[in-house]
Design a protein around this motif. Structure first.
Motif, PDB file in Angstrom:
ATOM      1  N   ALA A 283      69.464 -70.450  37.537  1.00 40.16           N
ATOM      2  CA  ALA A 283      70.221 -71.698  37.673  1.00 40.16           C
ATOM      3  C   ALA A 283      70.046 -72.283  39.075  1.00 40.16           C
ATOM      4  N   GLN A 284      70.051 -71.425  40.097  1.00 43.20           N
ATOM      5  CA  GLN A 284      69.808 -71.905  41.460  1.00 43.20           C
ATOM      6  C   GLN A 284      68.391 -72.464  41.582  1.00 43.20           C
ATOM      7  N   HIS A 285      67.431 -71.808  40.957  1.00 45.17           N
ATOM      8  CA  HIS A 285      66.058 -72.294  40.969  1.00 45.17           C
ATOM      9  C   HIS A 285      65.984 -73.659  40.282  1.00 45.17           C
ATOM     10  N   HIS A 286      66.651 -73.796  39.157  1.00 45.69           N
ATOM     11  CA  HIS A 286      66.672 -75.073  38.431  1.00 45.69           C
ATOM     12  C   HIS A 286      67.257 -76.177  39.317  1.00 45.69           C
ATOM     13  N   ASP A 287      68.326 -75.869  40.033  1.00 43.09           N
ATOM     14  CA  ASP A 287      68.924 -76.843  40.946  1.00 43.09           C
ATOM     15  C   ASP A 287      67.932 -77.250  42.029  1.00 43.09           C
ATOM     16  N   LEU A 288      67.213 -76.288  42.569  1.00 42.67           N
ATOM     17  CA  LEU A 288      66.215 -76.575  43.601  1.00 42.67           C
ATOM     18  C   LEU A 288      65.124 -77.498  43.054  1.00 42.67           C
ATOM     19  N   VAL A 289      64.629 -77.201  41.864  1.00 42.73           N
ATOM     20  CA  VAL A 289      63.599 -78.041  41.247  1.00 42.73           C
ATOM     21  C   VAL A 289      64.134 -79.453  41.008  1.00 42.73           C
ATOM     22  N   GLN A 290      65.373 -79.577  40.554  1.00 43.21           N
ATOM     23  CA  GLN A 290      65.956 -80.901  40.314  1.00 43.21           C
ATOM     24  C   GLN A 290      66.066 -81.708  41.603  1.00 43.21           C
ATOM     25  N   ARG A 291      66.407 -81.045  42.702  1.00 42.85           N
ATOM     26  CA  ARG A 291      66.483 -81.760  43.989  1.00 42.85           C
ATOM     27  C   ARG A 291      65.112 -82.241  44.421  1.00 42.85           C
ATOM     28  N   ILE A 292      64.077 -81.426  44.203  1.00 45.88           N
ATOM     29  CA  ILE A 292      62.711 -81.833  44.558  1.00 45.88           C
ATOM     30  C   ILE A 292      62.263 -82.991  43.668  1.00 45.88           C
ATOM     31  N   ILE A 293      62.584 -82.935  42.391  1.00 44.44           N
ATOM     32  CA  ILE A 293      62.227 -84.019  41.467  1.00 44.44           C
ATOM     33  C   ILE A 293      62.866 -85.328  41.909  1.00 44.44           C
TER      34      ILE A 293
END
Length: 193
Positions: free
Chosen positions: A114-124
């Motif tokens: 979930a933390q990884h998903h949040d990181l990817v969403q911020r980069i997107i």
């Protein structure tokens, strides 16, 4: 922090640590503490909009598990308790050293994802602003590589990446002038899973 599989510096995380990390409030506290570098319970309570006594309780659990530690050099006086994340490298388990509590380990894996998903969403959200020239300054990266390696070569590559990260990890104190906290997740999978 999780360590790439097969690296020798990693400690297989104990059931006690797994259970401490598996609680959602403690995961949020650990992440908030990581963003700040050093913090008091009251600071974290304000950050997360939680009662201070609840935060203090969860900080003690994290400390008892060895996931965070006091930073007396940051305290105002002897009664002031300032916390920081413990500097450690760990892995959830491996065939040679299986995790002691699979249910807690699975909860930790889900939280890390979930933390990884949040990181990817911020980069997107950021990447189009940077790529189009509307925003200056590097705030992230999204690279993808495809490599043909055997398992030993892959493990060796992860060990070298880990060494480079270790070299740079302690260059700056949290809050140092010009230094920003960078969250870096490395994710890799072969075509067999």
């Amino acid at each position: 922090m999780p360590n790439p599989p097969g690296t020798s510096r990693a400690e297989t995380v104990s059931a006690r640590k797994l259970r401490a990390m598996a609680h959602p409030v403690r995961l949020r506290l650990e992440e908030a503490l990581g963003r700040r570098g050093f913090a008091r319970a009251a600071d974290l309570a304000a950050d997360l909009d939680l009662p201070a006594n609840q935060v203090s309780f969860h900080l003690r659990v994290l400390a008892d598990a060895g996931l965070i530690e006091e930073a007396p050099e940051k305290a105002r006086d002897r009664r002031d308790r300032v916390w920081t994340r413990a500097k450690q490298t760990w892995e959830l388990g491996s065939p040679e050293h299986p995790m002691e509590d699979e249910q807690a380990g699975t909860a930790v894996i889900r939280a890390l994802a979930a933390q990884h998903h949040d990181l990817v969403q911020r980069i997107i959200a950021w990447a189009p602003e940077y790529s189009s020239g509307r925003a200056a300054g590097v705030h992230g990266t999204f690279n993808q590589y495809a490599l043909w390696l055997d398992e030993e070569q892959f493990t060796r590559m992860l060990e070298r990446i880990g060494s480079v990260v270790e070299e740079f990890r302690d260059l700056n104190e949290p809050g140092a002038a010009g230094a920003r906290r960078w969250r870096m997740d490395l994710i890799a999978a072969d075509d067999e899973i």
